[in-house]
Design a protein around this motif. Structure first.
Motif, PDB file in Angstrom:
ATOM      1  N   ASP A 144       2.129   3.790  -3.740  1.00 19.77           N
ATOM      2  CA  ASP A 144       1.690   4.276  -2.435  1.00 19.77           C
ATOM      3  C   ASP A 144       0.234   4.707  -2.542  1.00 19.77           C
ATOM      4  O   ASP A 144      -0.074   5.828  -2.964  1.00 19.77           O
ATOM      5  N   THR A 145      -0.677   3.830  -2.156  1.00 20.37           N
ATOM      6  CA  THR A 145      -2.103   4.131  -2.275  1.00 20.37           C
ATOM      7  C   THR A 145      -2.527   5.260  -1.342  1.00 20.37           C
ATOM      8  O   THR A 145      -3.417   6.041  -1.691  1.00 20.37           O
ATOM      9  N   VAL A 146      -1.903   5.356  -0.183  1.00 25.39           N
ATOM     10  CA  VAL A 146      -2.247   6.435   0.752  1.00 25.39           C
ATOM     11  C   VAL A 146      -1.946   7.787   0.114  1.00 25.39           C
ATOM     12  O   VAL A 146      -2.811   8.669   0.063  1.00 25.39           O
ATOM     13  N   ALA A 147      -0.739   7.950  -0.402  1.00 20.46           N
ATOM     14  CA  ALA A 147      -0.372   9.211  -1.057  1.00 20.46           C
ATOM     15  C   ALA A 147      -1.244   9.457  -2.286  1.00 20.46           C
ATOM     16  O   ALA A 147      -1.673  10.586  -2.532  1.00 20.46           O
ATOM     17  N   LEU A 148      -1.523   8.420  -3.046  1.00 17.76           N
ATOM     18  CA  LEU A 148      -2.360   8.544  -4.241  1.00 17.76           C
ATOM     19  C   LEU A 148      -3.728   9.109  -3.879  1.00 17.76           C
ATOM     20  O   LEU A 148      -4.211  10.049  -4.517  1.00 17.76           O
ATOM     21  N   PHE A 149      -4.346   8.557  -2.846  1.00 19.05           N
ATOM     22  CA  PHE A 149      -5.667   9.018  -2.445  1.00 19.05           C
ATOM     23  C   PHE A 149      -5.601  10.422  -1.848  1.00 19.05           C
ATOM     24  O   PHE A 149      -6.453  11.254  -2.132  1.00 19.05           O
ATOM     25  N   GLU A 150      -4.587  10.680  -1.025  1.00 18.45           N
ATOM     26  CA  GLU A 150      -4.462  11.995  -0.382  1.00 18.45           C
ATOM     27  C   GLU A 150      -4.208  13.101  -1.393  1.00 18.45           C
ATOM     28  O   GLU A 150      -4.678  14.218  -1.235  1.00 18.45           O
TER      29      GLU A 150
END
Length: 185
Positions: A144-150
């Motif tokens: 999950d790139t979104v969660a990773l970045f967030e």
């Protein structure tokens, strides 16, 4: 460790390096890693599926699929249902050569909506939901790139600032996070 990377410009861009930035970042953590990066800037899920149907892939320990940024782009959008069908077919093609546990699907990355004209984080969420569903249905890995970045505690605007500074293509900090997550660090 041998990795096969499939996707679009987010895996293909060099961002000032001599090789794709993701390859560079992966090698910073695992100098012994062998990488076959078959990502093509501008590709969408239909393009990747076409490639897989006509090409024999190299052997690899893990396969990472990062496709969707162009599918969700409003000026050339692949409809959500077609995207999900393409992802399912992509995984089916990969399963002819790899086990489900060797395959990892990446959610489309977040965008900086103040700079990105054709993509929104709402669309990223919708298309990401399809990636989650396909990964769950097919038994593949999921990043999950979104969660990773967030969850990185780094400002999103900094993470999403690459050399183009277009709100889509990211730079070194994001590639570093992505490489660490792909290697399980």
């Amino acid at each position: 460790m041998h990795l096969l990377l499939l996707g679009d410009s987010l895996f293909a861009r060099h961002e000032g390096k001599q090789l794709p930035h993701i390859d560079y970042s992966l090698c910073q953590y695992r100098p012994d890693v062998v990488i076959d990066n078959w990502a093509v800037s501008g590709d969408n899920s239909a393009d990747l599926l076409s490639l897989l149907r006509r090409t024999l892939l190299p052997a690899a320990d893990r396969v990472f699929v990062f496709i969707g940024a162009n599918d969700l782009a409003q000026h050339k959008q692949v409809f959500l249902g077609e995207y999900a069908q393409n992802l399912t077919a992509i995984v089916a093609e990969l399963k002819k050569q790899f086990s489900a546990v060797q395959i990892c699907l990446l959610l489309p990355a977040p965008v900086d909506e103040t700079k990105q004209l054709y993509r929104t984080n709402r669309l990223v969420t919708y298309y990401g939901d399809q990636v989650r569903r396909v990964a769950r249905q097919e038994g593949t890995g999921l990043l999950d790139t979104v969660a990773l970045f967030e969850q990185s505690n780094l400002p999103m605007a900094d993470l999403l600032k690459g050399s183009l500074d277009d709100g889509l293509h990211f730079g070194s900090q994001a590639y570093d996070l992505l490489a660490r997550a792909m290697l399980g660090l």
